[in-house]
Write an enzyme that holds these catalytic residues in place. Structure first.
Site, PDB file in Angstrom:
ATOM      1  N   PRO A   1      36.644  42.195  35.158  1.00 45.40           N
ATOM      2  CA  PRO A   1      37.010  43.606  35.164  1.00 45.40           C
ATOM      3  C   PRO A   1      36.750  44.283  36.507  1.00 45.40           C
ATOM      4  O   PRO A   1      35.618  44.407  36.956  1.00 45.40           O
ATOM      5  CB  PRO A   1      36.110  44.206  34.072  1.00 45.40           C
ATOM      6  CG  PRO A   1      35.795  43.065  33.185  1.00 45.40           C
ATOM      7  CD  PRO A   1      35.696  41.881  34.092  1.00 45.40           C
TER       8      PRO A   1
ATOM      9  N   LYS B   1      34.525  51.008  38.247  1.00 56.43           N
ATOM     10  CA  LYS B   1      34.434  50.038  37.157  1.00 56.43           C
ATOM     11  C   LYS B   1      33.610  50.557  35.997  1.00 56.43           C
ATOM     12  O   LYS B   1      33.306  49.804  35.060  1.00 56.43           O
ATOM     13  CB  LYS B   1      33.815  48.729  37.680  1.00 56.43           C
ATOM     14  CG  LYS B   1      34.535  48.155  38.893  1.00 56.43           C
ATOM     15  CD  LYS B   1      33.740  47.009  39.503  1.00 56.43           C
ATOM     16  CE  LYS B   1      34.341  46.595  40.848  1.00 56.43           C
ATOM     17  NZ  LYS B   1      33.492  45.612  41.559  1.00 56.43           N
TER      18      LYS B   1
END
Length: 266
Positions: free
Chosen positions: A2, A59
């Site tokens: 991710p 993130k």
DNA sequence: ATTGTGGCCTGCCCGC
DNA sequence: TGCGGGCAGGCCACAA
């Protein structure tokens, strides 16, 4: 893994729980609860709270509630599963399995309406336990978000830095959201050597970097992931540059495995 | 403050 | 067939 793009897809999935009320907090792994809180404190703080928004900075996924803000980090192998549907089916470097033992954190929501349908869940399934959840995380420890980074903000992030260009792009305190794969793709497209000092770029090069950074993020978000760049297939030891066929250079820069083209990344 | 390094976590893949 | 080592990298603590 991710990076900002995957977390943006997670954020969109998380929007489905906006308006729902937390009935139960499942935090079986104390290691996964960050910021000095215990699982019990997390349970007390969030139980009964209603989710009001799903935001993202870099993130970091942020769930606003009518109580505290909950921050969710996914590390490298963390996946978000909303109502038992994975927001992304395949993660580079991550296992495709959704083993129950890897559920590190979950919110169970209260049933809504007279139909008494299930309230649903939001959970993080993370084999490596590199992610975590945190109450009221310090959002300002992160730089401006990469997906909306202006040229002026890029300028500030690079100015007067002796660090390698790639290390600076990946430094979340200066620009939030770029990880290793995006970093390599952006610099490959921009034709810039990742090892150059960040502060050494000319104005023309900074413009080129900003343009390519925007394009890469927009394109790969459409494609559906950080691992879908044009360089990705050649990020291995025998890789060659997709643009000019040169043997790619494999180095460690900023502590990360870095692939670049010695012929056109200058 | 800046920059670099090592460790954490553990599934997976390769070579033996 | 099983085993061990290396690898992946986001993030943090720590050192200089």
């Amino acid at each position: 893994m991710p990076e900002a793009l995957e977390v943006e897809l997670y954020r969109r999935a998380a929007e489905q729980v906006v308006g729902r009320t937390v009935a139960r907090v499942v935090a079986p792994d104390a290691w996964f609860v960050k910021g000095g809180s215990s699982p019990a404190q997390l349970r007390r703080a969030l139980s009964g709270c209603t989710v009001t928004a799903a935001r993202r900075r870099g993130k970091l996924l942020l769930l606003d509630t009518d109580g505290p803000v909950l921050g969710l980090r996914f590390g490298m192998t963390g996946r978000l599963v909303v109502d038992d549907v994975a927001a992304i089916d395949e993660l580079e470097y991550g296992s495709r399995r959704d083993a129950p033992a890897w559920d590190r954190f979950a919110l169970q929501f209260a049933p809504v309406g007279q139909a008494r349908r299930r309230g649903g869940t939001l959970r993080i399934n993370d084999s490596r336990r590199l992610g975590g959840v945190e109450l009221s995380p310090d959002e300002d420890a992160l730089g401006p978000d990469a997906l909306t980074l202006s040229f002026a903000e890029l300028d500030v992030a690079l100015a007067h830095s002796a660090a390698p260009l790639k290390a600076r792009l990946l430094d979340q305190a200066h620009i939030a959201g770029i990880g290793n794969l995006l970093g390599d793709e952006i610099l490959w497209r921009a034709g810039l050597d990742p090892a150059r000092a960040a502060g050494s770029l000319t104005a023309v090069e900074r413009r080129r970097l900003h343009r390519n950074l925007q394009r890469v993020l927009a394109e790969l978000l459409c494609r559906g992931g950080s691992h879908l760049g044009d360089l990705q297939d050649q990020r291995h030891r025998q890789g060659v540059c997709p643009r000019d066929g040169a043997n790619l250079l494999r180095r460690t820069i900023g502590g990360r495995t870095t692939f670049s083209c010695p012929a056109h990344q200058l």
